[in-house]
Design a protein around this motif. Structure first.
Motif, PDB file in Angstrom:
ATOM      1  N   ARG A   6       0.826  -1.208   0.000  1.00  0.00           N
ATOM      2  CA  ARG A   6       0.000   0.000   0.000  1.00  0.00           C
ATOM      3  C   ARG A   6       0.864   1.263   0.000  1.00  0.00           C
ATOM      4  O   ARG A   6       0.671   2.160  -0.810  1.00  0.00           O
ATOM      5  N   SER A   7       1.808   1.331   0.908  1.00  0.00           N
ATOM      6  CA  SER A   7       2.611   2.557   1.021  1.00  0.00           C
ATOM      7  C   SER A   7       3.447   2.798  -0.241  1.00  0.00           C
ATOM      8  O   SER A   7       3.597   3.941  -0.683  1.00  0.00           O
ATOM      9  N   ALA A   8       3.968   1.744  -0.849  1.00  0.00           N
ATOM     10  CA  ALA A   8       4.749   1.912  -2.074  1.00  0.00           C
ATOM     11  C   ALA A   8       3.860   2.328  -3.248  1.00  0.00           C
ATOM     12  O   ALA A   8       4.317   3.043  -4.139  1.00  0.00           O
ATOM     13  N   ALA A   9       2.613   1.908  -3.248  1.00  0.00           N
ATOM     14  CA  ALA A   9       1.687   2.363  -4.298  1.00  0.00           C
ATOM     15  C   ALA A   9       1.481   3.872  -4.186  1.00  0.00           C
ATOM     16  O   ALA A   9       1.475   4.585  -5.194  1.00  0.00           O
ATOM     17  N   TYR A  10       1.331   4.365  -2.967  1.00  0.00           N
ATOM     18  CA  TYR A  10       1.211   5.805  -2.760  1.00  0.00           C
ATOM     19  C   TYR A  10       2.486   6.516  -3.211  1.00  0.00           C
ATOM     20  O   TYR A  10       2.444   7.558  -3.853  1.00  0.00           O
ATOM     21  N   MET A  11       3.632   5.944  -2.861  1.00  0.00           N
ATOM     22  CA  MET A  11       4.901   6.567  -3.219  1.00  0.00           C
ATOM     23  C   MET A  11       5.106   6.556  -4.732  1.00  0.00           C
ATOM     24  O   MET A  11       5.583   7.547  -5.300  1.00  0.00           O
ATOM     25  N   ALA A  12       4.741   5.479  -5.388  1.00  0.00           N
ATOM     26  CA  ALA A  12       4.868   5.422  -6.851  1.00  0.00           C
ATOM     27  C   ALA A  12       4.007   6.502  -7.504  1.00  0.00           C
ATOM     28  O   ALA A  12       4.430   7.154  -8.465  1.00  0.00           O
ATOM     29  N   ARG A  13       2.809   6.717  -6.988  1.00  0.00           N
ATOM     30  CA  ARG A  13       1.942   7.781  -7.493  1.00  0.00           C
ATOM     31  C   ARG A  13       2.610   9.137  -7.294  1.00  0.00           C
ATOM     32  O   ARG A  13       2.639   9.987  -8.186  1.00  0.00           O
ATOM     33  N   TYR A  14       3.148   9.362  -6.099  1.00  0.00           N
ATOM     34  CA  TYR A  14       3.832  10.608  -5.755  1.00  0.00           C
ATOM     35  C   TYR A  14       5.005  10.865  -6.703  1.00  0.00           C
ATOM     36  O   TYR A  14       5.171  11.970  -7.229  1.00  0.00           O
ATOM     37  N   ILE A  15       5.795   9.850  -6.944  1.00  0.00           N
ATOM     38  CA  ILE A  15       6.952   9.980  -7.831  1.00  0.00           C
ATOM     39  C   ILE A  15       6.501  10.306  -9.253  1.00  0.00           C
ATOM     40  O   ILE A  15       7.016  11.235  -9.884  1.00  0.00           O
ATOM     41  N   ALA A  16       5.539   9.557  -9.771  1.00  0.00           N
ATOM     42  CA  ALA A  16       5.072   9.764 -11.146  1.00  0.00           C
ATOM     43  C   ALA A  16       4.492  11.163 -11.321  1.00  0.00           C
ATOM     44  O   ALA A  16       4.775  11.838 -12.316  1.00  0.00           O
TER      45      ALA A  16
END
Length: 124
Positions: A6-16
């Motif tokens: 879950r947290s990495a999905a949020y981070m991937a969105r943030y990065i993109a």
């Protein structure tokens, strides 16, 4: 927030979002791969679907991601402040694409440093 899926999905969105806001690409998909026992991602994959700036490869953007974003589970939780009571809000109308101030993964505060790192004067 301690579950890296879950947290990495949020981070991937943030990065993109920050890559696009920086003008490095018109669209961006980011994948972060983790393995048990390894705090850093074992792989960072970036795809801009050919919309990246002239001469800026997806692999070069992945290098920028490692440089500008802290990606251990602990750092993701701290960066996105995921220990707050935000999950009730995410349960309705989805997690992404909403202009909700508590959704820290929707911020684009890393766009300027990313843009500056490649010496780009892209207007946002």
């Amino acid at each position: 927030p301690t579950k890296v899926d879950r947290s990495a999905a949020y981070m991937a969105r943030y990065i993109a979002k920050n890559i696009v806001a920086a003008g490095l690409a018109d669209q961006c998909e980011v994948q972060l791969s983790y393995a048990i026992g390894y705090p850093e991602p074992i792989n960072i994959w970036v795809s801009t679907q050919g919309t990246g700036l002239q001469g800026l490869t997806d692999e070069a953007i992945a290098v920028l991601v490692r440089k500008h974003f802290k990606l251990t589970p602990r750092d993701i939780i701290q960066t996105l402040d995921l220990r707050r009571p935000i999950y009730r809000e995410t349960a309705r109308h989805g997690h992404f694409g909403r202009n909700v101030t508590s959704f820290t993964w929707e911020r684009t505060d890393k766009a300027a440093p990313l843009r500056a790192d490649i010496g780009c004067a892209v207007a946002v």
